[in-house]
Design a protein around this motif. Structure first.
Motif, PDB file in Angstrom:
ATOM      1  N   GLN A  67       0.825  -1.197   0.000  1.00  0.00           N
ATOM      2  CA  GLN A  67       0.000   0.000   0.000  1.00  0.00           C
ATOM      3  C   GLN A  67       0.863   1.252   0.000  1.00  0.00           C
ATOM      4  O   GLN A  67       0.582   2.228  -0.706  1.00  0.00           O
ATOM      5  CB  GLN A  67      -0.899  -0.018   1.243  1.00  0.00           C
ATOM      6  N   ALA A  68       1.950   1.230   0.799  1.00  0.00           N
ATOM      7  CA  ALA A  68       2.832   2.402   0.897  1.00  0.00           C
ATOM      8  C   ALA A  68       4.107   2.012   1.642  1.00  0.00           C
ATOM      9  O   ALA A  68       4.075   1.127   2.501  1.00  0.00           O
ATOM     10  CB  ALA A  68       2.138   3.547   1.640  1.00  0.00           C
ATOM     11  N   PRO A  69       5.232   2.654   1.326  1.00  0.00           N
ATOM     12  CA  PRO A  69       6.479   2.357   2.041  1.00  0.00           C
ATOM     13  C   PRO A  69       6.474   2.847   3.482  1.00  0.00           C
ATOM     14  O   PRO A  69       7.189   2.317   4.324  1.00  0.00           O
ATOM     15  CB  PRO A  69       7.543   3.088   1.225  1.00  0.00           C
ATOM     16  N   HIS A  98       0.993   5.367   8.653  1.00  0.00           N
ATOM     17  CA  HIS A  98       0.848   5.886  10.006  1.00  0.00           C
ATOM     18  C   HIS A  98      -0.086   4.992  10.805  1.00  0.00           C
ATOM     19  O   HIS A  98      -1.130   4.581  10.311  1.00  0.00           O
ATOM     20  CB  HIS A  98       0.306   7.320   9.996  1.00  0.00           C
ATOM     21  N   GLY A  99       0.316   4.678  12.038  1.00  0.00           N
ATOM     22  CA  GLY A  99      -0.503   3.829  12.891  1.00  0.00           C
ATOM     23  C   GLY A  99      -0.206   4.096  14.349  1.00  0.00           C
ATOM     24  O   GLY A  99       0.324   5.154  14.698  1.00  0.00           O
ATOM     25  N   ARG A 100      -0.536   3.133  15.193  1.00  0.00           N
ATOM     26  CA  ARG A 100      -0.275   3.273  16.622  1.00  0.00           C
ATOM     27  C   ARG A 100       0.421   2.030  17.156  1.00  0.00           C
ATOM     28  O   ARG A 100       0.120   0.909  16.749  1.00  0.00           O
ATOM     29  CB  ARG A 100      -1.580   3.506  17.401  1.00  0.00           C
ATOM     30  N   TYR A 101       1.345   2.252  18.086  1.00  0.00           N
ATOM     31  CA  TYR A 101       2.037   1.162  18.760  1.00  0.00           C
ATOM     32  C   TYR A 101       1.084   0.538  19.766  1.00  0.00           C
ATOM     33  O   TYR A 101      -0.022   1.047  20.016  1.00  0.00           O
ATOM     34  CB  TYR A 101       3.292   1.708  19.439  1.00  0.00           C
ATOM     35  N   LEU A 102       1.468  -0.586  20.388  1.00  0.00           N
ATOM     36  CA  LEU A 102       0.538  -1.310  21.255  1.00  0.00           C
ATOM     37  C   LEU A 102       0.123  -0.511  22.484  1.00  0.00           C
ATOM     38  O   LEU A 102      -0.929  -0.763  23.068  1.00  0.00           O
ATOM     39  CB  LEU A 102       1.132  -2.655  21.657  1.00  0.00           C
ATOM     40  N   ASP A 103       0.954   0.483  22.905  1.00  0.00           N
ATOM     41  CA  ASP A 103       0.566   1.309  24.052  1.00  0.00           C
ATOM     42  C   ASP A 103      -0.193   2.562  23.621  1.00  0.00           C
ATOM     43  O   ASP A 103      -0.481   3.434  24.436  1.00  0.00           O
ATOM     44  CB  ASP A 103       1.790   1.702  24.880  1.00  0.00           C
ATOM     45  N   GLY A 104      -0.521   2.662  22.328  1.00  0.00           N
ATOM     46  CA  GLY A 104      -1.279   3.787  21.815  1.00  0.00           C
ATOM     47  C   GLY A 104      -0.449   4.906  21.233  1.00  0.00           C
ATOM     48  O   GLY A 104      -0.998   5.860  20.672  1.00  0.00           O
ATOM     49  N   THR A 105       0.890   4.809  21.332  1.00  0.00           N
ATOM     50  CA  THR A 105       1.761   5.859  20.795  1.00  0.00           C
ATOM     51  C   THR A 105       1.625   5.955  19.277  1.00  0.00           C
ATOM     52  O   THR A 105       1.798   4.950  18.580  1.00  0.00           O
ATOM     53  CB  THR A 105       3.238   5.572  21.138  1.00  0.00           C
ATOM     54  N   PRO A 106       1.334   7.130  18.715  1.00  0.00           N
ATOM     55  CA  PRO A 106       1.310   7.281  17.250  1.00  0.00           C
ATOM     56  C   PRO A 106       2.706   6.997  16.684  1.00  0.00           C
ATOM     57  O   PRO A 106       3.716   7.412  17.270  1.00  0.00           O
ATOM     58  CB  PRO A 106       0.921   8.748  17.043  1.00  0.00           C
ATOM     59  N   ALA A 107       2.784   6.286  15.574  1.00  0.00           N
ATOM     60  CA  ALA A 107       4.085   5.904  15.015  1.00  0.00           C
ATOM     61  C   ALA A 107       4.000   5.756  13.506  1.00  0.00           C
ATOM     62  O   ALA A 107       2.940   5.434  12.951  1.00  0.00           O
ATOM     63  CB  ALA A 107       4.571   4.596  15.640  1.00  0.00           C
ATOM     64  N   TRP A 108       5.127   6.005  12.859  1.00  0.00           N
ATOM     65  CA  TRP A 108       5.272   5.772  11.422  1.00  0.00           C
ATOM     66  C   TRP A 108       5.837   4.369  11.205  1.00  0.00           C
ATOM     67  O   TRP A 108       6.915   4.046  11.693  1.00  0.00           O
ATOM     68  CB  TRP A 108       6.213   6.813  10.819  1.00  0.00           C
ATOM     69  N   PHE A 109       5.097   3.533  10.475  1.00  0.00           N
ATOM     70  CA  PHE A 109       5.510   2.156  10.199  1.00  0.00           C
ATOM     71  C   PHE A 109       6.265   2.148   8.862  1.00  0.00           C
ATOM     72  O   PHE A 109       5.683   2.466   7.821  1.00  0.00           O
ATOM     73  CB  PHE A 109       4.297   1.236  10.095  1.00  0.00           C
ATOM     74  N   VAL A 110       7.540   1.775   8.882  1.00  0.00           N
ATOM     75  CA  VAL A 110       8.350   1.703   7.662  1.00  0.00           C
ATOM     76  C   VAL A 110       8.395   0.248   7.238  1.00  0.00           C
ATOM     77  O   VAL A 110       8.798  -0.630   8.017  1.00  0.00           O
ATOM     78  CB  VAL A 110       9.766   2.254   7.901  1.00  0.00           C
TER      79      VAL A 110
END
Length: 408
Positions: free
Chosen positions: A19-21, A24-36
């Protein structure tokens, strides 16, 4: 925490990758994170010093450390949190450089190689005893082979006395499966136990890794404190035995599910080291990095990542990236010819490359070769798709069986 990603991380993260390199999502504790998600980007970022492991390393950082959310989730007492947050996994240069250099003076290739006869001895003893654990002809290979092998080897290396090793395995299970109701008591016990182990070893030094680190405390260059030794020992024992046990169990399940590849391995014993690399790529136990943080504004594959944002490097999608591997979903034991540099990301890369990678590979090499020689007719006791991964063990970023039932 998406069920799609936890039950099928290979397909789920693969769909994200295509879908994309960067998503944007969330880590298991809810922290917003960029998934590469793609191989070249993940590998490049593992070497990029602008991506740091400690939020405090981000210039201008203010506010609460986002990692404290996880400490709260795990019910780790406040005074003991530095033992988790201060490990080499969570430090940056120059502190990381100092700690890693000091540890590597003792954790040498020679020390690891010298463990091989002991690994072979432990392996033989465990394999001889497998039939004793059979219930209706079925033996759990994870409980009675992979786990005891890995915990005994890592404790031999460190210098943990044999009567105390079962406690370490239980402590590790509490931590890795995120059991806050048990960690509230088991984690303090583990820390106090390790301090006591240092006190005892200091009075009677041996030739183990812990003794070497204690001797190094007298050096003016690169000395290491008791707290740093405890932090390192806890990290090494828990991370080292847990991941190696699941490399062995995941790999065994994969080989038993691919009889043609297993036949090749049996007829080409010299291919075992390359097979371990392929199994680490294809079904390794660690699927993502720890959260890292942009120390300055970054651009990754056309996506802007602002300074201070969290980044998650997705190893499982990178290791299945068709831009890097031909037919990546196929288990192919000849994919990693002997003598070629490691080309998967199962052990990471860069300055945080897994410190125990050589030990894990050696254990897996011995474990696979000995298992299939000792029990040539071994088979899975249930279909591969029915192998159980308990809900507790379905942790984002990890791929672990609950048990591995086999008939030997």
């Amino acid at each position: 925490m998406s069920q799609d990603l936890m039950t099928d991380p290979f397909g789920g993260y693969g769909r994200l990758r295509e879908q994309a390199p960067v998503v944007h999502g969330r880590y298991l504790d809810g922290t917003p994170a960029w998934f590469v998600t793609r191989y070249d980007d993940v590998r490049a970022l593992l070497h990029d010093r602008r991506l740091v492991n400690t939020p405090a390393s981000v210039p201008g950082t203010t506010g609460e450390d986002p990692r404290l959310k996880m400490m709260d989730m795990l019910a780790i007492p406040e005074e003991l949190r530095p033992y988790l947050l201060g490990s080499m996994l969570d430090t940056d240069p120059p502190e990381h450089t100092r700690l890693r250099r000091r540890v590597l003076r003792e954790f040498t290739a020679r020390r690891v190689l010298n463990l091989r006869p002991q690994i072979e001895h432990i392996t033989k003893r465990l394999l001889d005893g497998l039939p004793e654990h059979a219930v209706d002809g079925v033996t759990d290979l994870l409980t009675h082979y992979a786990y005891p092998l890995s915990i005994q080897v890592i404790c031999d290396l460190v210098g943990v006395p044999e009567p105390e090793r079962d406690r370490w395995q239980q402590w590790g299970d509490d931590l890795i499966t995120m059991r806050p109701e048990r960690l509230a008591t088991s984690f303090p016990a583990m820390i106090e136990h390790t301090h006591e182990l240092i006190r005892k070893r200091r009075a009677d030094l041996g030739d183990d890794l812990l003794s070497g680190l204690i001797r190094g405390q007298d050096e003016t260059d690169g000395s290491i404190s008791d707290m740093e030794i405890v932090t390192f020992v806890v990290t090494l024992v828990l991370a080292g035995h847990e991941t190696t046990a699941h490399l062995i169990s995941n790999g065994t399940a994969a080989l038993l599910s691919h009889p043609d590849e297993l036949d090749y391995l049996r007829s080409h014993p010299e291919a075992v080291p390359g097979a371990v690399h392929e199994l680490m790529r294809w079904c390794g136990p660690v699927h993502t990095s720890r959260l890292r943080y942009a120390a300055e504004d970054l651009e990754v594959a056309g996506t802007r990542i602002p300074r201070g944002d969290a980044v998650l490097l997705v190893f499982v999608s990178a290791n299945y990236d068709p831009r890097r591997y031909t037919d990546p979903e196929r288990l192919h034991l000849r994919r990693h010819p002997s003598g070629q540099a490691e080309n998967h990301l199962g052990f990471g890369h860069g300055i945080h490359y897994c410190l125990g990678a050589s030990l894990a590979r050696q254990e897996a090499e011995v474990a696979f070769a000995a298992l299939f020689e000792r029990y040539p007719d071994i088979r899975l006791a249930r279909d591969p798709e029915e192998l159980e991964r308990r809900e507790r063990l379905k942790l984002p970023g990890h791929w672990r069986l609950a048990r591995l039932p086999v008939i030997v």
